[in-house]
Design an enzyme around this catalytic site. Structure first.
Site, PDB file in Angstrom:
ATOM      1  N   CYS A  72       0.862  -1.180   0.000  1.00 16.29           N
ATOM      2  CA  CYS A  72       0.000   0.000   0.000  1.00 16.29           C
ATOM      3  C   CYS A  72       0.902   1.236   0.000  1.00 16.29           C
ATOM      4  O   CYS A  72       2.126   1.136   0.149  1.00 16.29           O
ATOM      5  CB  CYS A  72      -0.914   0.001   1.222  1.00 16.29           C
ATOM      6  SG  CYS A  72      -0.045   0.216   2.794  1.00 16.29           S
ATOM      7  N   HIS A 113       3.513   2.265  10.859  1.00 14.38           N
ATOM      8  CA  HIS A 113       2.595   2.083  11.988  1.00 14.38           C
ATOM      9  C   HIS A 113       2.564   3.301  12.914  1.00 14.38           C
ATOM     10  O   HIS A 113       1.592   3.504  13.637  1.00 14.38           O
ATOM     11  CB  HIS A 113       3.019   0.872  12.832  1.00 14.38           C
ATOM     12  CG  HIS A 113       2.981  -0.422  12.081  1.00 14.38           C
ATOM     13  ND1 HIS A 113       4.072  -1.261  11.979  1.00 14.38           N
ATOM     14  CD2 HIS A 113       1.988  -1.019  11.391  1.00 14.38           C
ATOM     15  CE1 HIS A 113       3.741  -2.325  11.264  1.00 14.38           C
ATOM     16  NE2 HIS A 113       2.488  -2.197  10.894  1.00 14.38           N
ATOM     17  N   CYS A 136       2.498   6.456   8.257  1.00 13.61           N
ATOM     18  CA  CYS A 136       1.497   6.621   7.198  1.00 13.61           C
ATOM     19  C   CYS A 136       0.648   7.858   7.488  1.00 13.61           C
ATOM     20  O   CYS A 136       0.194   8.040   8.627  1.00 13.61           O
ATOM     21  CB  CYS A 136       0.616   5.379   7.142  1.00 13.61           C
ATOM     22  SG  CYS A 136      -0.773   5.530   5.994  1.00 13.61           S
ATOM     23  N   GLU A 160       0.567  -0.273  15.634  1.00 11.87           N
ATOM     24  CA  GLU A 160      -0.191   0.922  15.247  1.00 11.87           C
ATOM     25  C   GLU A 160      -1.089   1.380  16.386  1.00 11.87           C
ATOM     26  O   GLU A 160      -1.172   2.576  16.687  1.00 11.87           O
ATOM     27  CB  GLU A 160      -1.031   0.651  14.000  1.00 11.87           C
ATOM     28  CG  GLU A 160      -1.851   1.871  13.569  1.00 11.87           C
ATOM     29  CD  GLU A 160      -2.824   1.581  12.441  1.00 11.87           C
ATOM     30  OE1 GLU A 160      -3.966   2.085  12.515  1.00 11.87           O
ATOM     31  OE2 GLU A 160      -2.455   0.854  11.504  1.00 11.87           O
ATOM     32  N   THR A 200      -6.198   1.177  11.186  1.00 14.06           N
ATOM     33  CA  THR A 200      -6.399   1.354   9.739  1.00 14.06           C
ATOM     34  C   THR A 200      -6.611   0.053   8.987  1.00 14.06           C
ATOM     35  O   THR A 200      -7.287   0.031   7.962  1.00 14.06           O
ATOM     36  CB  THR A 200      -5.211   2.093   9.104  1.00 14.06           C
ATOM     37  OG1 THR A 200      -4.002   1.375   9.388  1.00 14.06           O
ATOM     38  CG2 THR A 200      -5.100   3.518   9.619  1.00 14.06           C
ATOM     39  N   CYS A 233      -8.474   2.364   6.633  1.00 18.75           N
ATOM     40  CA  CYS A 233      -7.870   2.927   5.418  1.00 18.75           C
ATOM     41  C   CYS A 233      -8.656   2.530   4.171  1.00 18.75           C
ATOM     42  O   CYS A 233      -9.110   1.378   4.051  1.00 18.75           O
ATOM     43  CB  CYS A 233      -6.422   2.432   5.319  1.00 18.75           C
ATOM     44  SG  CYS A 233      -5.574   2.936   3.810  1.00 18.75           S
ATOM     45  N   SER A 249      -1.002  -8.087  10.379  1.00 18.63           N
ATOM     46  CA  SER A 249      -2.404  -8.039  10.795  1.00 18.63           C
ATOM     47  C   SER A 249      -3.335  -7.984   9.594  1.00 18.63           C
ATOM     48  O   SER A 249      -4.331  -8.718   9.532  1.00 18.63           O
ATOM     49  CB  SER A 249      -2.638  -6.821  11.687  1.00 18.63           C
ATOM     50  OG  SER A 249      -4.004  -6.662  11.981  1.00 18.63           O
ATOM     51  N   ASN A 250      -3.025  -7.135   8.610  1.00 22.63           N
ATOM     52  CA  ASN A 250      -3.947  -6.990   7.486  1.00 22.63           C
ATOM     53  C   ASN A 250      -3.967  -8.246   6.617  1.00 22.63           C
ATOM     54  O   ASN A 250      -4.976  -8.591   6.032  1.00 22.63           O
ATOM     55  CB  ASN A 250      -3.611  -5.739   6.668  1.00 22.63           C
ATOM     56  CG  ASN A 250      -2.353  -5.889   5.832  1.00 22.63           C
ATOM     57  OD1 ASN A 250      -2.391  -6.343   4.702  1.00 22.63           O
ATOM     58  ND2 ASN A 250      -1.213  -5.491   6.380  1.00 22.63           N
ATOM     59  N   SER A 292       2.051  -5.636   3.131  1.00 22.71           N
ATOM     60  CA  SER A 292       3.489  -5.739   3.362  1.00 22.71           C
ATOM     61  C   SER A 292       4.154  -6.747   2.424  1.00 22.71           C
ATOM     62  O   SER A 292       5.280  -7.179   2.665  1.00 22.71           O
ATOM     63  CB  SER A 292       3.748  -6.151   4.820  1.00 22.71           C
ATOM     64  OG  SER A 292       3.065  -7.345   5.136  1.00 22.71           O
TER      65      SER A 292
END
Length: 280
Positions: free
Chosen positions: A12, A74, A96, A126, A165, A193, A222-223, A265
Site C-alpha cells: 500500500c 505504523h 502513514c 499501530e 487502519t 484505510c 495483521s492486514n 506488506s
C-alpha cells in the site's frame, strides 16, 4: 488453471513510502540506518535490509548518536518522538499519513474531554502508537464481547470511536452498532484505510468466484491475516503463505480457478513469483 491476481494486492502507499525511505538512506550511504521495530511485517524484506546493514531498534535509549532512525508506517506515540528529539537522534518519520490523521483525531478529542475507544488489536504497534497520543481515558476493543462489556468512564462525556487502519471494515461496523445500541453519545470516526477497504472487498469478491485462494503475507501481518479470514469465509480452500516456496506443500492441480491476493506488506516480486509457480 485460470489464475487471477487481485488488483489491490501488495504494497500500500504507506508501506511503500516507509520501505522507500530506508532504501533512500542506504543509497545515500548513510552511516548507520536503523528502524524502530521491523519496517514492515515481512521477513523477506526485513532479512534483505538486514543483509544491507539495517538494524532494528526496540529501545529508544540505546540508539547510537550517529544513527538515523526510520519510524515505520505504523507510527509511534508522542513520548517516543519527544525522546528522539531530546536525545538528539536523527530520524525520518515514515508514519502513514492516514495513521497520522488518527493521532491528530484522538489527540484533539481526548483534549476536549472525550473518552477514546480504539477498535483494533491492543498488541498491534499501530494501536500502541495511537494510544500514545491520547491524553485522557482510552480503551481498545477487538471483539463483540469487549464491546458489549464496555462501560464509559463517565456517562456524561462523549465517546470518540476510531479504528486501526487495517481492521476489518465489516467487523468495525458491527462493533460500532453495539455501541450505538447502548445509547451513549458517541463520535464515530471511520479510520479504516480506504486501501484496506478496497483490498478486503476485492479479496472477498475474488474468493466467491474462485475454487481456491492464495493469500500472501507475513505471519505477523495483521492486514494479511484479516484477508485470510475474509477469503476463508467465502472459499474453504484458502491457503496462507509467505513465499512461493510454500506452494510445494499445496496441491492446486484439482482447482480450475485460483485467486491470489496479498497483504500490504508483500512486495510485488513475491506476488509474481507465486503467480508463476501456480501456473507451472
Amino acid at each position: 488453471m485460470n489464475v487471477t491476481i487481485a488488483d489491490s494486492a501488495g504494497f500500500c502507499f504507506g508501506v511503500k513510502r516507509a520501505v522507500d525511505a530506508v532504501y533512500e538512506l542506504l543509497d545515500a550511504d548513510t552511516a548507520s540506518v536503523m528502524t524502530y521495530g521491523p519496517i514492515i511485517h515481512n521477513e523477506t524484506v526485513t532479512d534483505e535490509l538486514a543483509s544491507k546493514g539495517v538494524k532494528i531498534a526496540d529501545d529508544i535509549e540505546n540508539i547510537p548518536k550517529d544513527a538515523t532512525l526510520v519510524i515505520r508506517s505504523h507510527g509511534v506515540g508522542r513520548e517516543i518522538i519527544e525522546k528522539l528529539e531530546k536525545n538528539g537522534i536523527n530520524y525520518v518519520d515514515a508514519t502513514c499519513p492516514f495513521v497520522k490523521k488518527i493521532h491528530q483525531t484522538v489527540s484533539e478529542h481526548s483534549a476536549a474531554g472525550e473518552e477514546i475507544v480504539i477498535i483494533g488489536s491492543a498488541q498491534h504497534p499501530e494501536v500502541k502508537g495511537i494510544l500514545g497520543w491520547v491524553s485522557g481515558k482510552a480503551t481498545v476493543i477487538e471483539n463483540e464481547a469487549e464491546a458489549t462489556d464496555f462501560t464509559p468512564f463517565s456517562k456524561d462525556n462523549p465517546v470518540c470511536i476510531v479504528a486501526q487502519t487495517t481492521f476489518n471494515l465489516k467487523k468495525f461496523q458491527d462493533l460500532v452498532e453495539i455501541f450505538q445500541k447502548k445509547g451513549y453519545y458517541i463520535n464515530i470516526v471511520n479510520t479504516v484505510c480506504h486501501a484496506t477497504m478496497t483490498r478486503q472487498e476485492e479479496a472477498e469478491l475474488l474468493a466467491e468466484q474462485s475454487d481456491a485462494m492464495i493469500v500472501i503475507g507475513g505471519r505477523e501481518s495483521s492486514n494479511s491475516r484479516k484477508l485470510y479470514e475474509i477469503c476463508k469465509n467465502k472459499c474453504l480452500d484458502t491457503f496462507f503463505i509467505q513465499t512461493a516456496d510454500e506452494l510445494k506443500d499445496i496441491d492446486l492441480s484439482k482447482f480450475a480457478s485460483l485467486g491470489i491476493t496479498a497483504g500490504a506488506s508483500t512486495p510485488n516480486n513475491i506476488i509474481q513469483e507465486v503467480s508463476k509457480a501456480c501456473q507451472r
